[in-house]
Design a protein around this motif. Sequence first.
Motif, mmCIF file in Angstrom:
data_model
loop_
_atom_site.group_PDB
_atom_site.id
_atom_site.type_symbol
_atom_site.label_atom_id
_atom_site.label_comp_id
_atom_site.label_asym_id
_atom_site.label_seq_id
_atom_site.Cartn_x
_atom_site.Cartn_y
_atom_site.Cartn_z
ATOM 1 N N ASP A 171 8.406 1.172 -38.678
ATOM 2 C CA ASP A 171 7.280 0.612 -39.422
ATOM 3 C C ASP A 171 6.396 1.688 -40.027
ATOM 4 O OD1 ASP A 171 8.048 -1.980 -38.751
ATOM 5 O OD2 ASP A 171 6.869 -1.962 -36.891
ATOM 6 N N PHE A 172 6.753 2.959 -39.837
ATOM 7 C CA PHE A 172 5.866 4.045 -40.237
ATOM 8 C C PHE A 172 6.271 4.684 -41.560
ATOM 9 C CE2 PHE A 172 5.842 4.099 -35.488
ATOM 10 C CZ PHE A 172 4.618 3.451 -35.362
ATOM 11 N N THR A 186 3.649 11.980 -45.802
ATOM 12 C CA THR A 186 4.896 12.153 -45.058
ATOM 13 C C THR A 186 4.603 12.421 -43.587
ATOM 14 O OG1 THR A 186 4.934 14.520 -45.583
ATOM 15 C CG2 THR A 186 6.121 13.053 -47.067
ATOM 16 N N SER A 187 5.622 12.222 -42.776
ATOM 17 C CA SER A 187 5.600 12.536 -41.352
ATOM 18 C C SER A 187 7.052 12.636 -40.908
ATOM 19 C CB SER A 187 4.859 11.456 -40.559
ATOM 20 O OG SER A 187 5.615 10.255 -40.534
ATOM 21 N N LYS A 188 7.260 12.838 -39.625
ATOM 22 C CA LYS A 188 8.639 12.907 -39.153
ATOM 23 C C LYS A 188 9.332 11.558 -39.261
ATOM 24 C CE LYS A 188 8.115 12.047 -34.162
ATOM 25 N NZ LYS A 188 8.346 12.619 -32.827
ATOM 26 N N TYR A 189 8.559 10.482 -39.402
ATOM 27 C CA TYR A 189 9.127 9.151 -39.594
ATOM 28 C C TYR A 189 9.303 8.809 -41.072
ATOM 29 C CZ TYR A 189 7.862 8.401 -34.690
ATOM 30 O OH TYR A 189 7.756 8.497 -33.329
ATOM 31 N N ASN A 241 13.821 10.310 -47.533
ATOM 32 C CA ASN A 241 13.841 8.853 -47.431
ATOM 33 C C ASN A 241 13.538 8.175 -48.759
ATOM 34 O OD1 ASN A 241 12.303 9.365 -44.287
ATOM 35 N ND2 ASN A 241 14.390 8.631 -44.559
ATOM 36 N N PHE A 242 12.875 8.882 -49.666
ATOM 37 C CA PHE A 242 12.483 8.199 -50.899
ATOM 38 C C PHE A 242 12.758 8.982 -52.180
ATOM 39 C CE2 PHE A 242 8.681 9.502 -48.413
ATOM 40 C CZ PHE A 242 8.376 10.688 -49.072
ATOM 41 N N GLU A 243 13.427 10.139 -52.111
ATOM 42 C CA GLU A 243 13.642 10.892 -53.340
ATOM 43 C C GLU A 243 14.598 10.188 -54.298
ATOM 44 O OE1 GLU A 243 15.065 14.725 -52.318
ATOM 45 O OE2 GLU A 243 16.823 14.009 -51.223
ATOM 46 N N ASN A 244 15.459 9.292 -53.791
ATOM 47 C CA ASN A 244 16.307 8.523 -54.697
ATOM 48 C C ASN A 244 15.493 7.568 -55.565
ATOM 49 O OD1 ASN A 244 18.752 9.646 -53.980
ATOM 50 N ND2 ASN A 244 19.212 8.104 -52.431
ATOM 51 N N PHE A 245 14.320 7.168 -55.075
ATOM 52 C CA PHE A 245 13.474 6.263 -55.839
ATOM 53 C C PHE A 245 12.564 7.014 -56.805
ATOM 54 C CE2 PHE A 245 14.280 4.215 -51.725
ATOM 55 C CZ PHE A 245 14.869 3.040 -52.144
ATOM 56 N N THR A 246 12.176 8.231 -56.450
ATOM 57 C CA THR A 246 11.180 8.957 -57.243
ATOM 58 C C THR A 246 11.791 9.942 -58.234
ATOM 59 O OG1 THR A 246 10.987 10.616 -55.467
ATOM 60 C CG2 THR A 246 9.463 8.748 -55.423
ATOM 61 N N SER A 247 13.109 10.178 -58.165
ATOM 62 C CA SER A 247 13.746 11.128 -59.078
ATOM 63 C C SER A 247 13.696 10.629 -60.518
ATOM 64 C CB SER A 247 15.210 11.352 -58.668
ATOM 65 O OG SER A 247 15.296 11.957 -57.400
ATOM 66 N N ASP A 284 -1.844 19.291 -39.078
ATOM 67 C CA ASP A 284 -0.831 20.153 -38.458
ATOM 68 C C ASP A 284 0.413 19.376 -38.045
ATOM 69 O OD1 ASP A 284 -2.454 22.718 -38.275
ATOM 70 O OD2 ASP A 284 -3.767 21.305 -37.239
ATOM 71 N N ASP A 285 0.633 18.203 -38.669
ATOM 72 C CA ASP A 285 1.806 17.360 -38.399
ATOM 73 C C ASP A 285 1.876 16.907 -36.944
ATOM 74 O OD1 ASP A 285 2.719 17.465 -41.051
ATOM 75 O OD2 ASP A 285 3.689 19.392 -40.708
ATOM 76 N N TYR A 286 0.716 16.690 -36.349
ATOM 77 C CA TYR A 286 0.639 16.142 -35.000
ATOM 78 C C TYR A 286 0.443 14.636 -35.107
ATOM 79 C CZ TYR A 286 -0.845 15.644 -30.126
ATOM 80 O OH TYR A 286 -0.953 15.269 -28.801
ATOM 81 N N LEU A 287 1.260 13.846 -34.392
ATOM 82 C CA LEU A 287 1.220 12.392 -34.503
ATOM 83 C C LEU A 287 0.312 11.781 -33.448
ATOM 84 C CD1 LEU A 287 5.001 11.594 -35.173
ATOM 85 C CD2 LEU A 287 3.146 11.767 -36.827
ATOM 86 N N ILE A 288 -0.529 10.841 -33.876
ATOM 87 C CA ILE A 288 -1.447 10.136 -32.985
ATOM 88 C C ILE A 288 -1.324 8.649 -33.269
ATOM 89 C CG2 ILE A 288 -3.846 9.842 -32.266
ATOM 90 C CD1 ILE A 288 -4.327 12.643 -33.615
ATOM 91 N N ASN A 289 -1.071 7.865 -32.243
ATOM 92 C CA ASN A 289 -0.954 6.421 -32.394
ATOM 93 C C ASN A 289 -2.339 5.788 -32.252
ATOM 94 O OD1 ASN A 289 -0.321 3.728 -32.391
ATOM 95 N ND2 ASN A 289 1.351 3.901 -30.904
ATOM 96 N N LEU A 290 -2.846 5.194 -33.336
ATOM 97 C CA LEU A 290 -4.169 4.578 -33.299
ATOM 98 C C LEU A 290 -4.215 3.379 -32.358
ATOM 99 C CD1 LEU A 290 -5.420 4.696 -36.997
ATOM 100 C CD2 LEU A 290 -6.497 5.741 -35.012
ATOM 101 N N GLY A 291 -3.043 2.806 -32.062
ATOM 102 C CA GLY A 291 -3.011 1.693 -31.128
ATOM 103 C C GLY A 291 -3.447 2.089 -29.732
ATOM 104 N N GLU A 292 -3.433 3.407 -29.441
ATOM 105 C CA GLU A 292 -3.855 3.888 -28.139
ATOM 106 C C GLU A 292 -5.341 4.234 -28.096
ATOM 107 O OE1 GLU A 292 -1.352 7.210 -27.396
ATOM 108 O OE2 GLU A 292 0.506 6.028 -27.326
ATOM 109 N N ILE A 293 -6.015 4.130 -29.240
ATOM 110 C CA ILE A 293 -7.449 4.411 -29.299
ATOM 111 C C ILE A 293 -8.206 3.118 -29.024
ATOM 112 C CG2 ILE A 293 -9.338 5.279 -30.712
ATOM 113 C CD1 ILE A 293 -7.307 7.406 -30.194
ATOM 114 N N VAL A 294 -9.039 3.126 -27.989
ATOM 115 C CA VAL A 294 -9.807 1.935 -27.640
ATOM 116 C C VAL A 294 -10.933 1.755 -28.654
ATOM 117 C CG1 VAL A 294 -11.229 0.826 -25.885
ATOM 118 C CG2 VAL A 294 -9.251 2.217 -25.210
ATOM 119 N N THR A 295 -11.012 0.568 -29.256
ATOM 120 C CA THR A 295 -12.042 0.298 -30.246
ATOM 121 C C THR A 295 -12.774 -1.001 -29.917
ATOM 122 O OG1 THR A 295 -10.470 -0.894 -31.659
ATOM 123 C CG2 THR A 295 -10.762 1.474 -32.071
ATOM 124 N N GLN A 296 -13.963 -1.128 -30.479
ATOM 125 C CA GLN A 296 -14.752 -2.347 -30.379
ATOM 126 C C GLN A 296 -15.175 -2.749 -31.788
ATOM 127 O OE1 GLN A 296 -17.949 -2.053 -27.542
ATOM 128 N NE2 GLN A 296 -16.762 -0.718 -26.177
#
Length: 404
Positions: A69-70, A83-86, A91-97, A206-218
């Motif tokens: 989904d990423f 971009t990211s590792k996902y 993944n998309f250069e065939n569409f953007t060429s 720095d290409d470090y991945l953080i899942n926002l689903g793990e961040i507690v929010t209100q």
Amino acid sequence: MACSKLTYEPLVFTKRPHTLNGYVVFGLAAEDGECPESESKVQFAARAGPSEHARAFLRSDKISLTDTDFCPKEVLKFSPIPTSKYCKRSNFENFTSIAQYDMDLKFNNMPAWFELWSTRLDHLVSALSSNKVDSLHMSQQINITMHTPHDHFWLTVEVNGVHWRIYHIPFLYKLDSKFDTSHELAFDSGLKRSCSVINGMINSFDDYLINLGEIVTQPDCLTLLVADCSPVPQMAVFLTPSSDAGSLASNYGLRVHIGQNYFDFHSRAGNSSQVDESPVFIYLNQAQTPHDVRQSPYQWPIDDSDYIFRVELNEQNLLIIECTKLSATIQFDMYNILNFEIFGVYKHQMCGLCSKPLNRMQNYTLCELDTRPTTTTPIPIPIPIPIPMTTTTTVENVSQIVVA
């Protein structure tokens, strides 16, 4: 005497190719110095852009470029593409060429020597056709098309309806509408860095991945994505959860502080694959004055060419926020895909979830109506002016942002 006129329109992905139109007129100048009107004239129209494959893919029922989904297909609307590792370039250069090249030429009132050579060219091209051709009328117009399919090593050429296919060209280089640009070269060379948020996954500077689903929010809390933490800070960007979801992993809104001004953009239901022409409101400062950026861009100072920041919608229906003091740009699809870009020389002074070192003991949240007991060690977000820290904070400008 020769007169010419050229008109160029840049590419808008899946909507308009690079387009160059114009004409050249040859002949004797009029007495008043104007271009001759009844002399030889060559009109031309050149186009270069991605194939229809990209447009068809965006209109299809497919959701993602990969099996995760990423890397949703909506990232194709961004420049540069986040971009990211996902979600990699492969993944998309065939569409953007750049795969489709077209050139149309029309000739009017041409001299006799042109008629002679265009007739010889007509005979040559007709002889190379696999079908019987009486005349290609190349003395009147020439239409040339070159197409490189996205998944084959061949080149298709068409001249006035005569087709050829040239096989086995593994070295054929394809220009890219997204990457082979001066803007993207700034990222490839390290001059610019970006931090993206795609469907709840942050890819930091720095290409470090953080899942926002793990961040507690209100519902009443803001989460700091990125801020200028220098002695003279210029901006801060917060994510705000939607009132029904209560999580940043789904759709989210924005609060952007730039200098002594700020604005809110409320989260919206749906996704950017849906065609939506409804008003797009931002709410300015403490008075929350609404402004519809679909009707007109907003900038501060108003009606000043030397503005501090500007908010507008582009042709891809992306919300574009530009901060000139930091040369920073935010692209936001208004749902759940965001890209923040900045020159690398400023990266060291940025803080928040986009920047290292990431301290997970610090929750990076600001609750405007926080009733929790005051902790013994409040953690401030270092944005502009230090003030006494409290756990109940009403934010009026960027200088008052603190976190318990």
